[in-house]
Scaffold this motif. Structure first.
Motif, PDB file in Angstrom:
ATOM      1  N   ASP A  60       0.748  -1.230  -0.001  1.00 28.57           N
ATOM      2  CA  ASP A  60      -0.152  -0.065   0.112  1.00 28.57           C
ATOM      3  C   ASP A  60       0.689   1.209  -0.110  1.00 28.57           C
ATOM      4  OD1 ASP A  60      -2.508  -1.170   0.179  1.00 28.57           O
ATOM      5  OD2 ASP A  60      -2.482  -1.142   2.302  1.00 28.57           O
ATOM      6  N   ALA A  62       0.861   5.965  -0.614  1.00 34.18           N
ATOM      7  CA  ALA A  62       0.061   7.186  -0.983  1.00 34.18           C
ATOM      8  C   ALA A  62       1.086   8.089  -1.149  1.00 34.18           C
ATOM      9  CB  ALA A  62      -0.820   7.375   0.206  1.00 34.18           C
ATOM     10  N   TYR A  82      -3.372   7.077  -4.357  1.00 36.34           N
ATOM     11  CA  TYR A  82      -3.351   6.079  -3.379  1.00 36.34           C
ATOM     12  C   TYR A  82      -3.264   4.914  -4.342  1.00 36.34           C
ATOM     13  CZ  TYR A  82      -8.142   5.125  -2.408  1.00 36.34           C
ATOM     14  OH  TYR A  82      -9.383   4.831  -2.649  1.00 36.34           O
ATOM     15  N   LYS A 110      -6.180   9.896  -4.468  1.00 36.32           N
ATOM     16  CA  LYS A 110      -6.318   9.880  -3.068  1.00 36.32           C
ATOM     17  C   LYS A 110      -7.758  10.582  -2.492  1.00 36.32           C
ATOM     18  CE  LYS A 110      -4.223  12.599  -0.106  1.00 36.32           C
ATOM     19  NZ  LYS A 110      -5.099  12.973   0.730  1.00 36.32           N
ATOM     20  N   PHE A 116      -2.186  11.563   4.066  1.00 31.88           N
ATOM     21  CA  PHE A 116      -1.367  10.634   3.304  1.00 31.88           C
ATOM     22  C   PHE A 116      -1.436   9.188   4.067  1.00 31.88           C
ATOM     23  CE2 PHE A 116      -0.016  14.288   0.834  1.00 31.88           C
ATOM     24  CZ  PHE A 116      -0.278  13.858  -0.313  1.00 31.88           C
ATOM     25  N   ALA A 119      -4.689   7.362   3.809  1.00 27.14           N
ATOM     26  CA  ALA A 119      -4.723   6.910   2.656  1.00 27.14           C
ATOM     27  C   ALA A 119      -4.131   5.772   2.395  1.00 27.14           C
ATOM     28  CB  ALA A 119      -4.417   8.014   1.596  1.00 27.14           C
ATOM     29  N   ALA A 120      -2.793   5.777   2.865  1.00 26.46           N
ATOM     30  CA  ALA A 120      -1.737   4.930   2.580  1.00 26.46           C
ATOM     31  C   ALA A 120      -2.293   3.331   3.125  1.00 26.46           C
ATOM     32  CB  ALA A 120      -0.449   5.194   3.092  1.00 26.46           C
TER      33      ALA A 120
END
Length: 327
Positions: A60, A62, A82, A110, A116, A119-120
């Motif tokens: 994963d 972002a 992302y 994203k 961030f 989102a990640a």
């Protein structure tokens, strides 16, 4: 990682920055990366591509688009994106890093309402829960669902996706704090350490059992779950069933068993399935920005503390997700 083993095999190293090599590549300056159980499993047992060691983990990511290939028009430099791609040991991939190159077809915008780090932490669990409930479980409005481990990374997303579909949800948890957490998401908590969850589910459904059970725990938990599902119901698991599992109860109830591994498209290079997962991320991005879906971030670590992040995840008992962030 230059070998497999304990968390300490994860060591900071300088590597050559990845470069765009095809017209549809995107160079992303990573701002954060999600930590998932698959990362710790690959670190311990070895990656899917052991001959390509050393490897950078992390599925994963972002970040911000830094450069685009000549065939990329959907994204521009400066866009926030992302994705879930790489990190399985294949050379040139992996997101425990400052930069990544990803095919444009596997990247989504994203959610603007997320940091961030949030989102990640989202892509793998979003895709897993979506495929398990909507694709494997064929979830429909009005159905009752049992979700195991509702306070975990996959579990807390699954509760929300089930509620968005119009389902009623009960979920197993292990503490009063986690009970409050899942209640806030709209689920009925069942403390499996204090009560037999099968009895509790049957009480909740007035003896009928749920139409769908989603197993995120595995081992003997899957076999026990059969008795909590009504006749002709569905059970979906994200773990490999044990060789010793007794399927008698599942067979007598005519249960439909679904297996969910969201990594299949990457491992089999199935483009159609990979594109379908990108669409899931796009839909989830809209749901998140509309306020219908939230990502709970338990803790963040700086990139160079990846080993500590793995140790926390392996210790168990946390709520939601953890992520690495880049300076």
């Amino acid at each position: 990682m230059t070998t497999n083993g304990t968390a300490n095999v994860l060591q900071p190293q300088d590597v050559i920055s990845p470069k765009i090599s095809t017209p549809q590549d995107i160079l992303i300056r990573l701002c954060a990366v999600g930590i998932n159980p698959i990362d710790t499993k690959l670190r311990k047992r070895g990656t899917f591509y052991p001959e390509q060691i050393p490897a950078i983990l992390g599925c994963d990511g972002a970040g911000i688009v830094e450069a685009v290939g000549s065939n990329v028009s959907r994204f521009q430099v400066g866009d926030e994106v992302y994705f879930c791609y790489g990190g399985l040991g294949k050379k040139g991939t992996g997101n425990y890093a400052e930069y990544a190159v990803v095919d444009k077809r596997f990247v989504a915008a994203k959610p603007q309402s997320l940091s961030f780090a949030e989102a990640a932490a989202a892509p793998l669990v979003l895709i897993t829960a979506w495929e398990a409930l909507y694709d494997r479980g064929r979830l429909e409005a009005g159905r009752r669902v049992l979700i195991h481990g509702g306070s975990g990374g996959v579990g807390h997303v699954a509760i929300q996706l089930a509620k968005l579909k119009g389902a009623e949800v009960c979920t197993t948890i292990s503490s009063a704090e986690k009970a409050a957490f899942v209640k806030n998401l709209g689920a009925h908590p069942i403390n499996y350490q204090e009560t037999n969850f099968v009895d509790a589910v049957n009480d909740w459904t007035e003896g009928e059992g749920v139409e769908l059970a989603f197993d995120t725990v595995g081992s003997e938990n899957l076999e026990k779950t059969f008795a909590a599902v009504q006749l002709y119901g569905d059970v979906v698991t994200i773990l490999s069933p044990s060789e010793t599992i007794n399927w008698k109860e599942a067979r007598s109830r005519n249960l439909r068993i679904g297996l969910e591994l969201m990594l299949t498209p990457q491992l089999t290079h199935n483009l159609d399935a990979q594109l379908a997962q990108t669409k899931i991320l796009e839909q989830c991005s809209r749901l998140i920005d509309q306020g219908g879906l939230k990502i709970h971030l338990h803790q963040t670590f700086p990139l160079e503390k990846a080993a500590e992040a793995h140790q926390l995840l392996e210790a168990g008992g946390m709520t939601g997700k953890i992520a690495l962030v880049m300076n």
